[in-house]
Design an enzyme around this catalytic site. Structure first.
Site, PDB file in Angstrom:
ATOM      1  N   SER A   1       0.794  -1.317  -0.531  1.00  0.00           N
ATOM      2  CA  SER A   1       0.178   0.371  -0.197  1.00  0.00           C
ATOM      3  C   SER A   1       0.941   1.607  -0.107  1.00  0.00           C
ATOM      4  CB  SER A   1      -0.434  -0.453   1.168  1.00  0.00           C
ATOM      5  OG  SER A   1      -0.840   1.239   2.258  1.00  0.00           O
ATOM      6  N   LYS A   2       0.581   2.210  -0.979  1.00  0.00           N
ATOM      7  CA  LYS A   2       1.587   4.024  -0.833  1.00  0.00           C
ATOM      8  C   LYS A   2       1.541   4.038   0.296  1.00  0.00           C
ATOM      9  CE  LYS A   2       0.663   4.247  -5.611  1.00  0.00           C
ATOM     10  NZ  LYS A   2      -0.039   5.215  -7.160  1.00  0.00           N
ATOM     11  N   ARG A   3       0.165   3.983   1.281  1.00  0.00           N
ATOM     12  CA  ARG A   3       0.361   4.712   2.572  1.00  0.00           C
ATOM     13  C   ARG A   3       0.991   4.009   3.587  1.00  0.00           C
ATOM     14  NH1 ARG A   3      -4.607   4.499   3.704  1.00  0.00           N
ATOM     15  NH2 ARG A   3      -5.275   4.313   1.514  1.00  0.00           N
ATOM     16  N   ARG A   4       1.298   3.002   3.856  1.00  0.00           N
ATOM     17  CA  ARG A   4       1.712   2.196   4.828  1.00  0.00           C
ATOM     18  C   ARG A   4       3.244   1.284   4.115  1.00  0.00           C
ATOM     19  NH1 ARG A   4       0.569  -4.209   4.875  1.00  0.00           N
ATOM     20  NH2 ARG A   4      -0.980  -3.291   3.657  1.00  0.00           N
ATOM     21  N   ASP A   5       3.887   1.704   3.191  1.00  0.00           N
ATOM     22  CA  ASP A   5       5.087   0.900   2.944  1.00  0.00           C
ATOM     23  C   ASP A   5       5.370   2.063   1.702  1.00  0.00           C
ATOM     24  OD1 ASP A   5       4.049  -2.070   3.488  1.00  0.00           O
ATOM     25  OD2 ASP A   5       2.672  -1.639   2.362  1.00  0.00           O
TER      26      ASP A   5
END
Ligand code: GLU
Length: 485
Positions: free
Chosen positions: A247-251
């Site tokens: 995920s762009k946000r998490r990783d």
């Protein structure tokens, strides 16, 4: 027999964000195969979604590809510039009977969809709704009624031999008569892709396997447009270590994040290449030319790949040690300046010293950040002592440490010169005279002059730090051992 025609491949990102690691990996595979076979690697930005596409994103994607060393051939194709051709292709489909005009209104479609929902059935457009006579069509057109162009999905099955997955086949019954041109004259994704891939004479479409469900529609479009089919290779998705899609946000899923964190481009490319491909055997660390030598489509994987950041850092450590020093040096000096560990003037004043320092440190670091941390004692006057290193090497037996460091300082002060050749026998003689292993002398000395538990060989450390600063740090450490409790 004539030689096979070299393949034409493309990477076709949608410029709606940064260069994602998944996209970069797909681009890399296309590039590797093109370069390996003497083929052509093309770049196309799929910017037809004007609301979401931005110039910044396009620039970021180009920059990310360049950073990874993925150069492309021919001019970049901007999909948005080809809308007239997409439209002409849609009209051609109408003319040859493969598609039809659909005047069903938005309101009517909404109602049909709601009805299907109420029956808990998937909504599928029923082409009987679009049975207008030629006269009716002429009237509607004259009245300026909006229409879409829909593809008339034929009966039968659509199948292809995927380079990665082998035979994949879809029953055409599963595919509704899909729109190819919206009422505002803009193309639907599948038409734009096919129209452009035909125009660009693409022979291998290699992309993420999230596109498998688009492929039968695209094959039907090729056939209806009378164009030869390319080969398809659907490469696996990339998941995080938790097994979920990145995920762009998490990783840190943007390639640029890793550049910023001090990952070398060759290490990133090496790591990405192993997400969905393996050369076989135990081989993992590969320089670009080795990847090219080993890359093959047969060894592409089907199963999702795991993005393991620990492995990326390990890989980077391997590349930090193995790449030519002149490639690593500017990236490290930039980072040293950025972190205010040294000024550009300081580093340039003695280039041989700087190069030697970086060369010594890079073999013990996994990231450029780690090189920066390890470089501090050599570049800064004030050093920070790592508590754990001090506790272990100096404070366990405070009196013994003070005694050894004192004798070490004496031996160093009296050495005939401040060179490895002169310092080494001085310390080895001391160790012998005390009946100690050399390590018992070197470890406290290392912590005293660097503050760190890890460093290059102690004689490199002493000569890099210099006589005055080394002796001063030893004296300060002795003070500290005498005063603190
Ligand atoms: N623009 C599509 C994407 O970013 C790629 C389509 C394709 O490669 O055919 O997923």
């Amino acid at each position: 027999m004539s030689a096979p025609t070299p393949p034409r491949l493309r990477f076709a990102p949608s410029p709606t964000g940064y260069l994602h690691v998944g996209g970069a990996r797909t681009a890399l595979f296309n590039w590797l195969w093109a370069r390996k076979t003497g083929g052509t690697f093309l770049l196309r930005t799929e910017d037809t979604d004007k609301a979401r596409s931005t110039d910044e994103s396009t620039a970021a994607i180009f920059r990310g590809l360049e950073w990874l060393g993925l150069d492309w051939d021919e001019d970049v194709v901007y999909q948005g510039a080809n809308v007239a051709r997409h439209k002409a292709d849609a009209e051609r489909l109408v003319e040859n009977g493969s598609a039809y005009l659909d005047f069903t209104t938005v309101v009517e479609l909404e109602r049909l969809r709601a009805d299907a929902d109420a029956r808990k059935e998937p909504f599928r457009f029923d082409r009987r709704l679009a049975r207008w006579t030629p006269d009716e069509i002429a009237q509607k057109l004259a009245a300026g009624e909006p229409y879409t162009i829909r593809f008339r999905v034929p009966d039968g099955t659509t199948a292809w031999d995927d380079i990665v997955h082998g035979r994949i086949s879809f029953d055409n019954k599963e595919i509704e008569d899909f729109i190819v041109l919206r009422s505002d004259g803009t193309p639907i994704y599948n038409l734009a892709v096919v129209s452009d891939d035909i125009a660009m004479r693409i022979t291998i479409v290699m992309r993420g396997d999230d596109h498998i469900s688009n492929t039968p529609k695209q094959i039907l479009l090729y056939q209806a447009l009378g164009a030869p089919l390319p080969q398809f290779a659907h490469v696996p998705m990339i998941h995080g270590t938790d097994g979920k899609k990145l995920s762009k946000r998490r990783d840190a899923a943007a390639v640029g994040d890793w550049e910023y964190k001090g990952i070398l481009p060759t290490a990133m490319a090496n790591f990405l290449a192993l997400l969905g491909w393996s050369p076989g055997g135990d081989l993992e660390v590969m320089m670009p030319e080795e990847m090219l030598a080993h890359f093959s489509l047969e060894r592409l994987h089907r199963k999702a790949a795991i993005f393991d950041t620990q492995k990326l850092e390990w890989m980077n450590g391997q590349h930090l040690s193995r790449r030519p020093l002149e490639e690593v040096l500017p990236r490290v000096t930039d980072a040293l300046i950025r972190h205010e560990v040294a000024t550009a003037e300081r580093l340039a004043a003695d280039p041989a010293w700087t190069a030697h320092l970086v060369d010594q440190l890079r073999v013990r670091a996994r990231t450029i950040e780690e090189v920066v941390t390890q470089a501090r004692p050599y570049l800064l006057d004030e050093i920070e002592y790592d508590d754990a290193a001090v506790a272990k090497a100096l404070l366990k037996d405070r009196a013994a440490s003070a005694d050894i460091l004192h004798a070490t300082r004496e031996a160093l002060v009296n050495a005939p010169a401040w060179t490895a050749e002169a310092l080494e026998p001085a310390l080895r003689t001391l160790a012998e005279s005390r009946g100690l292993t050399a390590g018992k002398i070197f470890t406290p000395l290392r912590v005293a002059v660097t503050g760190l538990a890890v460093s290059p060989g102690i004689f490199d450390v002493l000569t890099l730090i210099g006589r005055e600063r080394s002796l001063e740090r030893l004296a300060r450490t002795l003070d500290m051992l005498a005063t603190t409790t």
